[in-house]
Design a protein around this motif. Sequence first.
Motif, short mmCIF file in Angstrom:
data_model
loop_
_atom_site.label_atom_id
_atom_site.label_comp_id
_atom_site.label_asym_id
_atom_site.label_seq_id
_atom_site.Cartn_x
_atom_site.Cartn_y
_atom_site.Cartn_z
N HIS A 156 0.86 -1.19 0.00
CA HIS A 156 0.00 0.00 0.00
C HIS A 156 0.89 1.23 0.00
O HIS A 156 0.63 2.20 -0.69
CB HIS A 156 -0.89 -0.02 1.25
N ILE A 157 1.95 1.15 0.83
CA ILE A 157 2.89 2.27 0.94
C ILE A 157 4.31 1.69 0.97
O ILE A 157 4.58 0.71 1.66
CB ILE A 157 2.63 3.09 2.22
N SER A 158 5.20 2.32 0.23
CA SER A 158 6.60 1.87 0.18
C SER A 158 7.33 2.28 1.46
O SER A 158 7.32 3.46 1.85
CB SER A 158 7.31 2.52 -1.02
N ILE A 177 2.58 6.21 -1.88
CA ILE A 177 1.26 5.62 -1.61
C ILE A 177 0.71 5.13 -2.95
O ILE A 177 0.54 5.92 -3.88
CB ILE A 177 0.29 6.65 -1.00
N ASN A 178 0.46 3.83 -3.06
CA ASN A 178 0.00 3.25 -4.32
C ASN A 178 -1.53 3.35 -4.44
O ASN A 178 -2.24 3.26 -3.45
CB ASN A 178 0.46 1.79 -4.44
N GLN A 225 3.07 -0.40 6.10
CA GLN A 225 3.39 1.02 6.26
C GLN A 225 2.17 1.93 6.11
O GLN A 225 2.30 3.14 6.20
CB GLN A 225 4.46 1.43 5.23
N ALA A 226 1.02 1.32 5.85
CA ALA A 226 -0.19 2.15 5.67
C ALA A 226 -0.96 2.29 6.98
O ALA A 226 -1.36 3.39 7.34
CB ALA A 226 -1.07 1.53 4.60
N LYS A 260 2.52 10.66 -1.04
CA LYS A 260 3.48 9.91 -0.22
C LYS A 260 3.24 10.14 1.26
O LYS A 260 2.64 11.14 1.66
CB LYS A 260 4.92 10.22 -0.63
N THR A 261 3.72 9.21 2.06
CA THR A 261 3.55 9.31 3.50
C THR A 261 4.82 9.86 4.13
O THR A 261 5.79 10.18 3.43
CB THR A 261 3.19 7.91 4.08
#
Length: 408
Positions: A173-175, A181-182, A204-205, A333-334
């Motif tokens: 979901h998130i790298s 953020i995909n 990571q989400a 992105k996060t």
Amino acid sequence: VAHFPIEKIRADFPILDQEVNGRPLVYFDNAASTQKPRQVIEAIDQYYSTINSNVHRGVHHLSQKATDAFEASREIVRAHLNAAHSYEVLFTKGTTDSINLVASSLSQGLIKAGDEILVSHLEHHSNIVPWQMLCERTGAQLKVIPMNEKGELVMEDYRQLLNERTRLVAVNHISNALGTINPIAEMTRLAHEAGAWILVDGAQAVPHMKVDVQSLDVDFYCFSGHKLFGPTGIGVLYGKEAILEEMPPYQGGGEMIAEVTFAKTTYAGLPHKFEAGTPHIEGGIVLGTAIDYVNEIGLDAIGAYEQELLQYGTQLLKERFPDLRIFGEAEEKTSVISFLLGSIHPYDTGVILDKLGVAVRTGHHCTQPIMQHFGIPGTIRASFAFYNTKAEIDRLADALEKAQAMLS
Ligand SMILES: Cc1ncc(COP(=O)(O)O)c(CN[C@@H](CS)C(=O)O)c1O
């Protein structure tokens, strides 16, 4: 975020109030593992002080109390993910264990030679290696969705790669390395159009955003408790009921059976078919406490506050360090900043930052394909959580200035 109660929140995290090498700790390694509020720490003590016992089997009071607490936590997780049924929520050891559970079960006949598994270039090793092992066992083929220079998946290539042989898409979901953020809802829709299932690695989400598995319509979603301010050794695999019913068990043992004879064994229903042996009882119960704690603050407020930290940190580092290279500048992105300072090796910088009380991660972050793509040995990664502050980001910049002066 005007009224984010940052001081009150920081007071909940005893570990933050300490010095490292004579300086106040700045903990910026949250993507590796998050710190625990005293509510979580106290819940662990409370479990072992009052109801510790084995679950699902005992006829006595403590076993019933432990079972009720464990299953009540499963319900907290179900509600948090908005799963349709609590038996679609499996307790595992963590994200890695969750992914291995799916890969191991699917490799027993549901994935065959010639089938294709589609992962992305952004994946963590724990969402690459289990699929390589499955392909070695079954003769299926691994395909990779490429990413662009900003660290975003190339959706046109994703569409092209999907075909009638694609059985499973496995993406994060998130790298963890780049913060990307995909677009999971869109990726899920396209996977389903091609007749494929989708597994989403949500490690990571979940600390940064609300996740609604029914709205996303994913087939599997997994995460680790220790990245969600909860204990290590506990994680969750959500799976759609119909698919979990089709899948053979992952491990054999107690709990996962209906009847054992030497001639044949029949298996328990969901979720216990996939929960062999004594589970991490305290971890499962306290994961519920961690989720309640996060929801009391609110993930929308957490996400907004962390975006402020991300914007502040990105701007500050770019202004203070003209030769800074940031890896991962996705539109969405996060709160992760992965970077290099000129030609200084990330490890050397990390060691000096630690001497100055600042904890970051350096290296490949279990995403060696990403580092190979950029032609670098690794990055310095600062990953923020809702208990970090802009003043701590200032400390990071000051420490980087000292590191640069020493290492240039
Ligand atoms: C996207 C993603 N997917 C899977 C994992 C593995 O989580 P476990 O709890 O170890 O099973 C991680 C853990 N990433 C840590 C350790 S390498 C990091 O420093 O980024 C992750 O970020």
